[in-house]
Design a protein around this motif. Sequence first.
Motif, PDB file in Angstrom:
ATOM      1  N   VAL A   3       0.866  -1.173   0.000  1.00 41.16           N
ATOM      2  CA  VAL A   3       0.000   0.000   0.000  1.00 41.16           C
ATOM      3  C   VAL A   3       0.907   1.229   0.000  1.00 41.16           C
ATOM      4  O   VAL A   3       1.668   1.455   0.944  1.00 41.16           O
ATOM      5  CB  VAL A   3      -0.932   0.026   1.228  1.00 41.16           C
ATOM      6  CG1 VAL A   3      -1.820   1.270   1.196  1.00 41.16           C
ATOM      7  CG2 VAL A   3      -1.776  -1.238   1.284  1.00 41.16           C
ATOM      8  N   ARG A  61      -5.866   4.658  -2.129  1.00 46.27           N
ATOM      9  CA  ARG A  61      -7.176   4.555  -1.478  1.00 46.27           C
ATOM     10  C   ARG A  61      -7.782   3.215  -1.889  1.00 46.27           C
ATOM     11  O   ARG A  61      -8.418   3.105  -2.932  1.00 46.27           O
ATOM     12  CB  ARG A  61      -8.073   5.734  -1.883  1.00 46.27           C
ATOM     13  CG  ARG A  61      -7.501   7.083  -1.502  1.00 46.27           C
ATOM     14  CD  ARG A  61      -8.436   8.240  -1.854  1.00 46.27           C
ATOM     15  NE  ARG A  61      -8.753   8.283  -3.273  1.00 46.27           N
ATOM     16  CZ  ARG A  61      -7.983   8.833  -4.209  1.00 46.27           C
ATOM     17  NH1 ARG A  61      -6.815   9.378  -3.857  1.00 46.27           N
ATOM     18  NH2 ARG A  61      -8.343   8.847  -5.474  1.00 46.27           N
ATOM     19  N   LEU A  62      -7.525   2.204  -1.056  1.00 40.22           N
ATOM     20  CA  LEU A  62      -7.953   0.848  -1.365  1.00 40.22           C
ATOM     21  C   LEU A  62      -9.395   0.629  -0.926  1.00 40.22           C
ATOM     22  O   LEU A  62      -9.773   0.998   0.185  1.00 40.22           O
ATOM     23  CB  LEU A  62      -7.066  -0.178  -0.641  1.00 40.22           C
ATOM     24  CG  LEU A  62      -5.741  -0.577  -1.305  1.00 40.22           C
ATOM     25  CD1 LEU A  62      -4.794   0.613  -1.384  1.00 40.22           C
ATOM     26  CD2 LEU A  62      -5.102  -1.731  -0.541  1.00 40.22           C
ATOM     27  N   ILE A  98     -12.048  -2.493  -0.359  1.00 38.90           N
ATOM     28  CA  ILE A  98     -12.141  -3.951  -0.222  1.00 38.90           C
ATOM     29  C   ILE A  98     -13.582  -4.362  -0.502  1.00 38.90           C
ATOM     30  O   ILE A  98     -14.508  -3.950   0.205  1.00 38.90           O
ATOM     31  CB  ILE A  98     -11.723  -4.417   1.181  1.00 38.90           C
ATOM     32  CG1 ILE A  98     -10.386  -3.777   1.584  1.00 38.90           C
ATOM     33  CG2 ILE A  98     -11.626  -5.938   1.223  1.00 38.90           C
ATOM     34  CD1 ILE A  98      -9.228  -4.072   0.650  1.00 38.90           C
ATOM     35  N   LYS A 111     -13.894  -8.998   5.207  1.00 37.89           N
ATOM     36  CA  LYS A 111     -13.480  -7.601   4.998  1.00 37.89           C
ATOM     37  C   LYS A 111     -13.159  -6.914   6.323  1.00 37.89           C
ATOM     38  O   LYS A 111     -12.096  -6.310   6.489  1.00 37.89           O
ATOM     39  CB  LYS A 111     -14.583  -6.826   4.251  1.00 37.89           C
ATOM     40  CG  LYS A 111     -14.961  -7.402   2.900  1.00 37.89           C
ATOM     41  CD  LYS A 111     -15.932  -6.518   2.142  1.00 37.89           C
ATOM     42  CE  LYS A 111     -17.261  -6.339   2.846  1.00 37.89           C
ATOM     43  NZ  LYS A 111     -18.019  -7.587   2.978  1.00 37.89           N
ATOM     44  N   ILE A 116      -9.560  -5.505   8.013  1.00 41.96           N
ATOM     45  CA  ILE A 116      -9.355  -4.156   8.566  1.00 41.96           C
ATOM     46  C   ILE A 116      -8.865  -4.249  10.011  1.00 41.96           C
ATOM     47  O   ILE A 116      -7.934  -3.553  10.430  1.00 41.96           O
ATOM     48  CB  ILE A 116     -10.661  -3.340   8.495  1.00 41.96           C
ATOM     49  CG1 ILE A 116     -11.036  -3.015   7.039  1.00 41.96           C
ATOM     50  CG2 ILE A 116     -10.538  -2.049   9.305  1.00 41.96           C
ATOM     51  CD1 ILE A 116     -10.341  -1.861   6.426  1.00 41.96           C
ATOM     52  N   LEU A 163      -8.212   3.732   8.288  1.00 44.02           N
ATOM     53  CA  LEU A 163      -8.837   2.422   8.162  1.00 44.02           C
ATOM     54  C   LEU A 163     -10.322   2.625   8.424  1.00 44.02           C
ATOM     55  O   LEU A 163     -10.734   2.888   9.552  1.00 44.02           O
ATOM     56  CB  LEU A 163      -8.246   1.438   9.171  1.00 44.02           C
ATOM     57  CG  LEU A 163      -6.751   1.130   9.014  1.00 44.02           C
ATOM     58  CD1 LEU A 163      -6.256   0.318  10.207  1.00 44.02           C
ATOM     59  CD2 LEU A 163      -6.477   0.393   7.717  1.00 44.02           C
ATOM     60  N   CYS A 189      -5.687   5.356   2.566  1.00 43.14           N
ATOM     61  CA  CYS A 189      -6.770   4.719   3.313  1.00 43.14           C
ATOM     62  C   CYS A 189      -7.121   3.355   2.756  1.00 43.14           C
ATOM     63  O   CYS A 189      -6.851   3.045   1.584  1.00 43.14           O
ATOM     64  CB  CYS A 189      -8.012   5.615   3.369  1.00 43.14           C
ATOM     65  SG  CYS A 189      -8.921   5.772   1.841  1.00 43.14           S
ATOM     66  N   ILE A 190      -7.672   2.524   3.628  1.00 46.55           N
ATOM     67  CA  ILE A 190      -8.295   1.255   3.243  1.00 46.55           C
ATOM     68  C   ILE A 190      -9.753   1.356   3.667  1.00 46.55           C
ATOM     69  O   ILE A 190     -10.054   1.663   4.823  1.00 46.55           O
ATOM     70  CB  ILE A 190      -7.617   0.053   3.917  1.00 46.55           C
ATOM     71  CG1 ILE A 190      -6.145  -0.024   3.500  1.00 46.55           C
ATOM     72  CG2 ILE A 190      -8.333  -1.241   3.546  1.00 46.55           C
ATOM     73  CD1 ILE A 190      -5.378  -1.163   4.166  1.00 46.55           C
TER      74      ILE A 190
END
Length: 507
Positions: A319, A324-325, A327, A335, A339, A436, A463-464
């Motif tokens: 990452v 900006r992932l 999921i 998911k 996180i 997150l 961010c995720i």
Amino acid sequence: MGSISLRNAGLVATDTLFANLNFVIADGDRVGLVAGNGRGKTTLLRAMAGQGELTSGDITRSRGLTVGYVEQDMPPASMGLTLYDAVLEALPPADRDTDSWRVDVVLDEFETPPAMRNRKLTELSGGWQRIALIARCWVLQPDALLLDEPTNHLDLGKLFQLENWINQAARNIPVIIASHDRQFLDATTNRTLFLRPDASHYFPLSYSKARIALAELDEAAEAKREKDLKEVGRLRKQAAKLTNIGINSGSDLLVVKSKYLRERAAKIETAVLSLHKERSGEIKLGNSGAQARVMLALENVEVTSPVGDKLFRIDKLHVFQGDRLVILGSNGTGKSQFIGLVHRAMQGAETPGIRVSPQVVPGYVDQAMSFLPAKASPLGYITSSFNEGDQRSKSLLAAAGFALEKQDRPMTELSFGQRARLGLLAIRLKQPNFYLLDEPTNHVDIPGQEALEDEILAHGATCILVSHDRSFVRGLGSRFFLIEKKRFKEVESPEPHFAEMALEAEQ
């Protein structure tokens, strides 16, 4: 024919939330109810269901109309029941033995697996609890349906299923949906009511089209406002000139005319409506900055359930700063577990295969804002957790949408939207550079969602994100990963996944 009509309906709390609301909802009308957090949506729905009252006006239901109202949360007393029994409980006690078959019919409509029906609600996800709430209402076969934030906690598959159900099973009765999910409103409604303190607006259009129409009305209102204010200035200038001439010449007629012009200017000024601004409280995030190129690296990482069952494996993932992932995946694919695993690694827990840059400052938001202390007040929490001082904390809370009189109330008295805003304020004050976000838009109103999206983009934050909100995902994501069949893979776009979920919901 069933209908619900409102005449001069109004609601005043510490200030006016809406007033002089007049509209009729009849069979086949599916109305999207749109307003900021704390602006009266839930109170209005409760009043229409006969479970509360407004400050003014009348609500009339057609004779014999039964109204089904789906609240945001399951009653605490029912949480110990199985899903099946929670739905059965909604039937009158005298009918439960003879009409229990209706519970099975309704649960079949929502494709509830047999094993799920006998599990206690406390063991089920928020999404299944939401389905149970809707099923409790629908088993009574209401003539009108009121839904308060029905999409919260639903995964994408259940969300599409709910869309199809509203468009089919509930298509011929009056339906009102209070929701912050823009895509859901577009898919399920054919009318939109924007609640406002001065003049609410009702359009025979779905949300996106209605919002364009509302913007046009606002632009026209602002143009008229500017024109009226210019006229006020002109009249007052002319009045002042006539007054001077009248006094110097001794003309009573000019003085009287000057007075008339001032009165006319005051009348216009009183009638001028200021441009409406959505009062959702500001959402501003920070970014403490980082020089590292790779913020997070994962290699040969196993993601498991709380009881240790393997959910999926990540062979290799880097990452980068500014990524900006998003999921993607159905409920139960892991998911939120992913996180949580990353969050624990960022907190310093030993997590094999995960390397976190020393420059990472994490900001973690879960679905329930569980890090907020239940017994504290917003002001007490902010002042004790951050070095901001009492007055600064009050100002920050006010800017986030908390009036002074609400800042000392216990956390348990806050609405879900207010808790979400408090949680986002707390994250902002930590000044993270890596967010997150696990369903961060649950309970956040539409202006708040757009502000959150804009802030993340403006600060270039890493961010995720896990979210069922398609509009939010499309606007924010730069990289997309799909969890499917216990595999974790990067995909070019979320659209094929969205389309597949929609197709499965139709079958």
